[in-house]
Design an enzyme around this catalytic site. Sequence first.
Site, PDB file in Angstrom:
ATOM      1  N   HIS A 115     -75.144   3.776  25.279  1.00 33.86           N
ATOM      2  CA  HIS A 115     -76.342   4.475  24.852  1.00 33.86           C
ATOM      3  C   HIS A 115     -76.444   4.493  23.322  1.00 33.86           C
ATOM      4  O   HIS A 115     -77.523   4.323  22.763  1.00 33.86           O
ATOM      5  CB  HIS A 115     -76.299   5.925  25.381  1.00 33.86           C
ATOM      6  CG  HIS A 115     -77.635   6.537  25.594  1.00 33.86           C
ATOM      7  ND1 HIS A 115     -78.529   6.031  26.505  1.00 33.86           N
ATOM      8  CD2 HIS A 115     -78.249   7.589  25.009  1.00 33.86           C
ATOM      9  CE1 HIS A 115     -79.624   6.766  26.477  1.00 33.86           C
ATOM     10  NE2 HIS A 115     -79.483   7.715  25.570  1.00 33.86           N
ATOM     11  N   ARG A 161     -71.009  13.973   6.502  1.00 28.45           N
ATOM     12  CA  ARG A 161     -72.169  13.398   5.805  1.00 28.45           C
ATOM     13  C   ARG A 161     -73.363  14.345   5.770  1.00 28.45           C
ATOM     14  O   ARG A 161     -74.441  13.963   5.325  1.00 28.45           O
ATOM     15  CB  ARG A 161     -72.559  12.071   6.482  1.00 28.45           C
ATOM     16  CG  ARG A 161     -71.552  10.968   6.215  1.00 28.45           C
ATOM     17  CD  ARG A 161     -71.636   9.846   7.231  1.00 28.45           C
ATOM     18  NE  ARG A 161     -70.714   8.752   6.914  1.00 28.45           N
ATOM     19  CZ  ARG A 161     -69.392   8.785   7.083  1.00 28.45           C
ATOM     20  NH1 ARG A 161     -68.814   9.893   7.561  1.00 28.45           N
ATOM     21  NH2 ARG A 161     -68.638   7.756   6.776  1.00 28.45           N
ATOM     22  N   PHE A 191     -84.178   8.386  19.203  1.00 30.36           N
ATOM     23  CA  PHE A 191     -85.005   7.332  19.816  1.00 30.36           C
ATOM     24  C   PHE A 191     -86.500   7.615  19.616  1.00 30.36           C
ATOM     25  O   PHE A 191     -87.308   6.697  19.529  1.00 30.36           O
ATOM     26  CB  PHE A 191     -84.687   7.247  21.314  1.00 30.36           C
ATOM     27  CG  PHE A 191     -85.301   6.067  21.999  1.00 30.36           C
ATOM     28  CD1 PHE A 191     -84.751   4.802  21.866  1.00 30.36           C
ATOM     29  CD2 PHE A 191     -86.421   6.216  22.800  1.00 30.36           C
ATOM     30  CE1 PHE A 191     -85.320   3.712  22.496  1.00 30.36           C
ATOM     31  CE2 PHE A 191     -86.999   5.131  23.438  1.00 30.36           C
ATOM     32  CZ  PHE A 191     -86.438   3.875  23.286  1.00 30.36           C
ATOM     33  N   GLU A 192     -86.856   8.902  19.536  1.00 30.50           N
ATOM     34  CA  GLU A 192     -88.267   9.303  19.407  1.00 30.50           C
ATOM     35  C   GLU A 192     -88.740   9.318  17.947  1.00 30.50           C
ATOM     36  O   GLU A 192     -89.934   9.607  17.702  1.00 30.50           O
ATOM     37  CB  GLU A 192     -88.479  10.699  20.018  1.00 30.50           C
ATOM     38  CG  GLU A 192     -88.557  10.720  21.534  1.00 30.50           C
ATOM     39  CD  GLU A 192     -87.210  10.570  22.228  1.00 30.50           C
ATOM     40  OE1 GLU A 192     -86.200  11.052  21.687  1.00 30.50           O
ATOM     41  OE2 GLU A 192     -87.174   9.948  23.309  1.00 30.50           O
TER      42      GLU A 192
HETATM   43  N1  INI Z   1     -80.081  10.942  20.482  1.00 29.75           N
HETATM   44  C1  INI Z   1     -79.589  11.195  19.243  1.00 29.75           C
HETATM   45  O1  INI Z   1     -80.355  11.575  18.349  1.00 29.75           O
HETATM   46  N2  INI Z   1     -78.266  11.006  18.981  1.00 29.75           N
HETATM   47  C2  INI Z   1     -77.384  10.577  19.953  1.00 29.75           C
HETATM   48  O2  INI Z   1     -76.179  10.442  19.646  1.00 29.75           O
HETATM   49  C3  INI Z   1     -77.878  10.311  21.257  1.00 29.75           C
HETATM   50  N3  INI Z   1     -76.976   9.849  22.284  1.00 29.75           N
HETATM   51  O3  INI Z   1     -75.848   9.455  21.977  1.00 29.75           O
HETATM   52  O4  INI Z   1     -77.312   9.833  23.455  1.00 29.75           O
HETATM   53  C4  INI Z   1     -79.264  10.509  21.492  1.00 29.75           C
HETATM   54  N4  INI Z   1     -79.788  10.276  22.725  1.00 29.75           N
HETATM   55  C5  INI Z   1     -81.099  10.755  23.100  1.00 29.75           C
HETATM   56  C6  INI Z   1     -82.195   9.778  22.717  1.00 29.75           C
HETATM   57  O5  INI Z   1     -82.421   9.779  21.325  1.00 29.75           O
HETATM   58  C7  INI Z   1     -83.511  10.123  23.399  1.00 29.75           C
HETATM   59  O6  INI Z   1     -83.933  11.403  23.013  1.00 29.75           O
HETATM   60  C8  INI Z   1     -83.414  10.093  24.938  1.00 29.75           C
HETATM   61  O7  INI Z   1     -82.894   8.844  25.364  1.00 29.75           O
HETATM   62  C9  INI Z   1     -84.817  10.286  25.571  1.00 29.75           C
HETATM   63  O8  INI Z   1     -85.724   9.256  25.180  1.00 29.75           O
END
Ligand code: INI
Length: 158
Positions: A88, A127, A57-58
Amino acid sequence: MKTIEGSVNGSSKRFGLVVARFNHFVTEPLLDGAVAALKEHGVGDGDITVTRVPGTFELPPVAARLARSGRFDAIIALGAVIRGGTPHFDYVANEAAKGTAEVAMRTGLPVAFGILTCDTVEQAVERAGEGASNKGWEAALAALEMADLNSQLGAAGL
Ligand code: INI
């Protein structure tokens, strides 16, 4: 007829990589694959900058910052989103895809999408193996080609 096509020669090109730490057992091999592909295609060690973020997400905001810095010819975003029992997955995967595409559109800099979106851990690990089937490697090839294409388009006044 004129055809303009990028090549995967990375000499004198600079690459900014941003890697998610979440699911690091997948993202670190993706990073290894991407760096190996860049070096194999002529990119110098000093022309590769790696940044790490907590999760996928970041990735887009940091990709945007690297892209706007003017110090790179392409950005490579690496992450692994693995489906769990909650929605999520969809939020993180959708925002990452939308966000990285938006960075590329807004800045004009190539942003390679090396983000796995998988149903299972096994699919993700598959992968991120050795060699050309590694999606980090594949993303780096796309970044190399797009960086060169951008140079050629610029040289052609396009
Ligand atoms: N972040 C990932 O990179 N992969 C995932 O599968 C994942 N899941 O499934 O929760 C994930 N969540 C964290 C997200 O990217 C953020 O870091 C978090 O929400 C804080 O902003």
